[in-house]
Design a protein around this motif. Sequence first.
Motif, PDB file in Angstrom:
ATOM      1  N   GLU A 204       0.958  -1.046  -0.055  1.00  0.00           N
ATOM      2  CA  GLU A 204      -0.210   0.121  -0.113  1.00  0.00           C
ATOM      3  C   GLU A 204       0.888   1.509  -0.005  1.00  0.00           C
ATOM      4  N   GLU A 205       0.495   2.438  -0.544  1.00  0.00           N
ATOM      5  CA  GLU A 205       1.180   3.502  -0.262  1.00  0.00           C
ATOM      6  C   GLU A 205       1.083   4.702   0.082  1.00  0.00           C
ATOM      7  N   TYR A 206       1.280   4.930   1.275  1.00  0.00           N
ATOM      8  CA  TYR A 206       0.826   5.579   2.172  1.00  0.00           C
ATOM      9  C   TYR A 206       1.540   7.126   2.611  1.00  0.00           C
ATOM     10  N   THR A 207       0.117   7.763   2.365  1.00  0.00           N
ATOM     11  CA  THR A 207       1.337   9.496   2.380  1.00  0.00           C
ATOM     12  C   THR A 207       0.975   9.963   3.785  1.00  0.00           C
ATOM     13  N   ILE A 208       1.821  11.014   4.439  1.00  0.00           N
ATOM     14  CA  ILE A 208       1.997  12.027   5.481  1.00  0.00           C
ATOM     15  C   ILE A 208       2.058  13.244   4.974  1.00  0.00           C
ATOM     16  N   ILE A 209       0.972  14.301   5.302  1.00  0.00           N
ATOM     17  CA  ILE A 209       0.950  15.537   4.537  1.00  0.00           C
ATOM     18  C   ILE A 209       1.001  16.367   5.402  1.00  0.00           C
ATOM     19  N   ARG A 210       1.580  17.187   5.577  1.00  0.00           N
ATOM     20  CA  ARG A 210       2.077  18.453   6.270  1.00  0.00           C
ATOM     21  C   ARG A 210       2.129  19.267   5.880  1.00  0.00           C
ATOM     22  N   PRO A 211       1.417  19.804   5.796  1.00  0.00           N
ATOM     23  CA  PRO A 211       1.452  20.880   4.670  1.00  0.00           C
ATOM     24  C   PRO A 211       1.851  22.582   5.433  1.00  0.00           C
ATOM     25  N   GLN A 212       1.988  22.069   7.037  1.00  0.00           N
ATOM     26  CA  GLN A 212       2.008  24.087   7.052  1.00  0.00           C
ATOM     27  C   GLN A 212       3.512  23.689   7.746  1.00  0.00           C
ATOM     28  N   ILE A 213       4.277  22.175   8.111  1.00  0.00           N
ATOM     29  CA  ILE A 213       5.339  22.344   8.664  1.00  0.00           C
ATOM     30  C   ILE A 213       6.675  22.224   7.647  1.00  0.00           C
ATOM     31  N   ASP A 214       5.884  21.858   6.188  1.00  0.00           N
ATOM     32  CA  ASP A 214       7.232  21.463   5.447  1.00  0.00           C
ATOM     33  C   ASP A 214       7.106  22.674   4.912  1.00  0.00           C
ATOM     34  N   ASP A 215       5.764  23.719   4.413  1.00  0.00           N
ATOM     35  CA  ASP A 215       6.289  24.681   3.888  1.00  0.00           C
ATOM     36  C   ASP A 215       7.084  25.512   4.705  1.00  0.00           C
ATOM     37  N   TYR A 216       6.958  25.725   5.901  1.00  0.00           N
ATOM     38  CA  TYR A 216       7.814  27.154   6.764  1.00  0.00           C
ATOM     39  C   TYR A 216       9.105  26.066   6.761  1.00  0.00           C
ATOM     40  N   VAL A 217       9.023  25.013   6.920  1.00  0.00           N
ATOM     41  CA  VAL A 217      10.831  24.348   6.359  1.00  0.00           C
ATOM     42  C   VAL A 217      11.856  24.520   5.648  1.00  0.00           C
ATOM     43  N   GLU A 218      10.775  24.535   4.617  1.00  0.00           N
ATOM     44  CA  GLU A 218      11.253  25.154   3.177  1.00  0.00           C
ATOM     45  C   GLU A 218      11.750  26.711   3.025  1.00  0.00           C
ATOM     46  N   LYS A 219      10.775  27.440   3.590  1.00  0.00           N
ATOM     47  CA  LYS A 219      10.731  28.684   3.372  1.00  0.00           C
ATOM     48  C   LYS A 219      11.837  28.921   4.190  1.00  0.00           C
ATOM     49  N   THR A 220      12.396  28.335   5.412  1.00  0.00           N
ATOM     50  CA  THR A 220      12.896  29.435   6.800  1.00  0.00           C
ATOM     51  C   THR A 220      14.564  28.900   6.102  1.00  0.00           C
ATOM     52  N   THR A 221      14.430  27.260   5.276  1.00  0.00           N
ATOM     53  CA  THR A 221      16.031  26.963   5.288  1.00  0.00           C
ATOM     54  C   THR A 221      16.710  27.441   3.781  1.00  0.00           C
ATOM     55  N   GLU A 222      15.395  28.406   3.035  1.00  0.00           N
ATOM     56  CA  GLU A 222      16.697  29.353   1.633  1.00  0.00           C
ATOM     57  C   GLU A 222      17.194  30.131   2.262  1.00  0.00           C
ATOM     58  N   GLY A 223      18.466  29.872   1.464  1.00  0.00           N
ATOM     59  CA  GLY A 223      19.573  30.748   2.058  1.00  0.00           C
ATOM     60  C   GLY A 223      20.356  30.318   2.987  1.00  0.00           C
ATOM     61  N   ALA A 224      20.947  28.932   3.417  1.00  0.00           N
ATOM     62  CA  ALA A 224      21.019  28.733   4.768  1.00  0.00           C
ATOM     63  C   ALA A 224      23.073  28.569   4.390  1.00  0.00           C
ATOM     64  N   ILE A 225      23.532  29.420   5.433  1.00  0.00           N
ATOM     65  CA  ILE A 225      24.674  29.786   5.418  1.00  0.00           C
ATOM     66  C   ILE A 225      25.479  28.906   5.548  1.00  0.00           C
ATOM     67  N   GLU A 226      26.735  28.418   4.347  1.00  0.00           N
ATOM     68  CA  GLU A 226      27.026  27.035   4.624  1.00  0.00           C
ATOM     69  C   GLU A 226      28.191  26.916   5.466  1.00  0.00           C
ATOM     70  N   GLY A 227      28.748  25.770   6.014  1.00  0.00           N
ATOM     71  CA  GLY A 227      29.853  25.838   6.845  1.00  0.00           C
ATOM     72  C   GLY A 227      29.980  25.671   8.234  1.00  0.00           C
ATOM     73  N   ILE A 228      28.168  26.027   8.779  1.00  0.00           N
ATOM     74  CA  ILE A 228      28.215  25.863  10.180  1.00  0.00           C
ATOM     75  C   ILE A 228      28.247  24.771  10.551  1.00  0.00           C
ATOM     76  N   SER A 229      29.224  24.306  11.825  1.00  0.00           N
ATOM     77  CA  SER A 229      28.673  23.451  12.610  1.00  0.00           C
ATOM     78  C   SER A 229      27.484  23.570  13.772  1.00  0.00           C
ATOM     79  N   PHE A 230      26.736  22.540  13.848  1.00  0.00           N
ATOM     80  CA  PHE A 230      25.883  22.649  14.579  1.00  0.00           C
ATOM     81  C   PHE A 230      25.514  21.475  16.096  1.00  0.00           C
TER      82      PHE A 230
END
Length: 337
Positions: A204-230
Amino acid sequence: MELATTKDEPQVAQGEFGLRSGGISRRGFLTGGSVLAGGALMGGLLAGCAPKGKETSDSGIQKAKGRVTHVSSICTGCQTCALVCALSHEQLINPKLARNTVKTDIQVGYVTDVLYCQQCDDPKCLTACPIGAIHIDEESGARVIDQDACVGCQTCLNACIFAPAASRIKYNAETNTCFKCDLCGGDPLCVQRCPLGASQLSWEEYTIIRPQIDDYVEKTTEGAIEGISFNKDYSGPHAGKAQDEKDWALVSSDGGVDVTGQITSSDGAELRVRMACDFYDASGALLGTSEEHQWCLTMHEHLPLDFHFDIADPSQITSVTIVGNISYWVSTEDEEY
């Protein structure tokens, strides 16, 4: 070659996929000297049989419809799957008698894994059974152990490709029989009853849709600064229950930077999450700390995080430490989250 039988025992009937139940008894197995050899030969010959129109593996054995799979990231370890399995098959509420195995590792934040039979295309258990007590269900293709025919020799258990540490076949000492997942005829109860959908069907194919969360993360990670250690520095009695779901990112914003991420909880209770971020330069000197935030995190909620830090020159930042304290939430009327 015929199987040895005793006078008061019926001869084992040759079924379509092997030697089916209703034939040889356990006493007959132990007393019949030629049972092992004869059964092994017959099991090997019959293993290649499959009904017309059914998909077969390279060895000629009918393929299973699929298998039960498990998604650890949304499992709470409630064992509902094991309880309904044992109840339906054994009429007992005992997870040890379930056809699956629930394993919870408390050392890594109560992460739970559930082991199911993989219904292998080339089932070693079926071909190894010395008396042909394993057959293939024509409807689902599941490899099924006939409880009435099984003599408890555990040959199948040890032949499993996951043996010995994680064999998908279990042994019941009280009944002296082996047992495993039989797909419940193609509609497994564990999948039906799992309250969060962690047990799933491979076909069976399962799809978990969380548009608000996914849109939020995709939007705020655009243009992320590279080379940062977390780095993470979580403390508190339930620190292990807050788990990362997205990679942390440092993003330029008005007047400074934002640290973004996403966490989830593996606990059934509400958790109080207090977090802030420390920012460091290349020498390891602390540049400053973001404002502390507090959230109430519920079971399997997917919580997006955002910490702002004012800094004129973001290029000074080389590493970020997320500092958190996780405990149970005790709400009062004047608290908001």
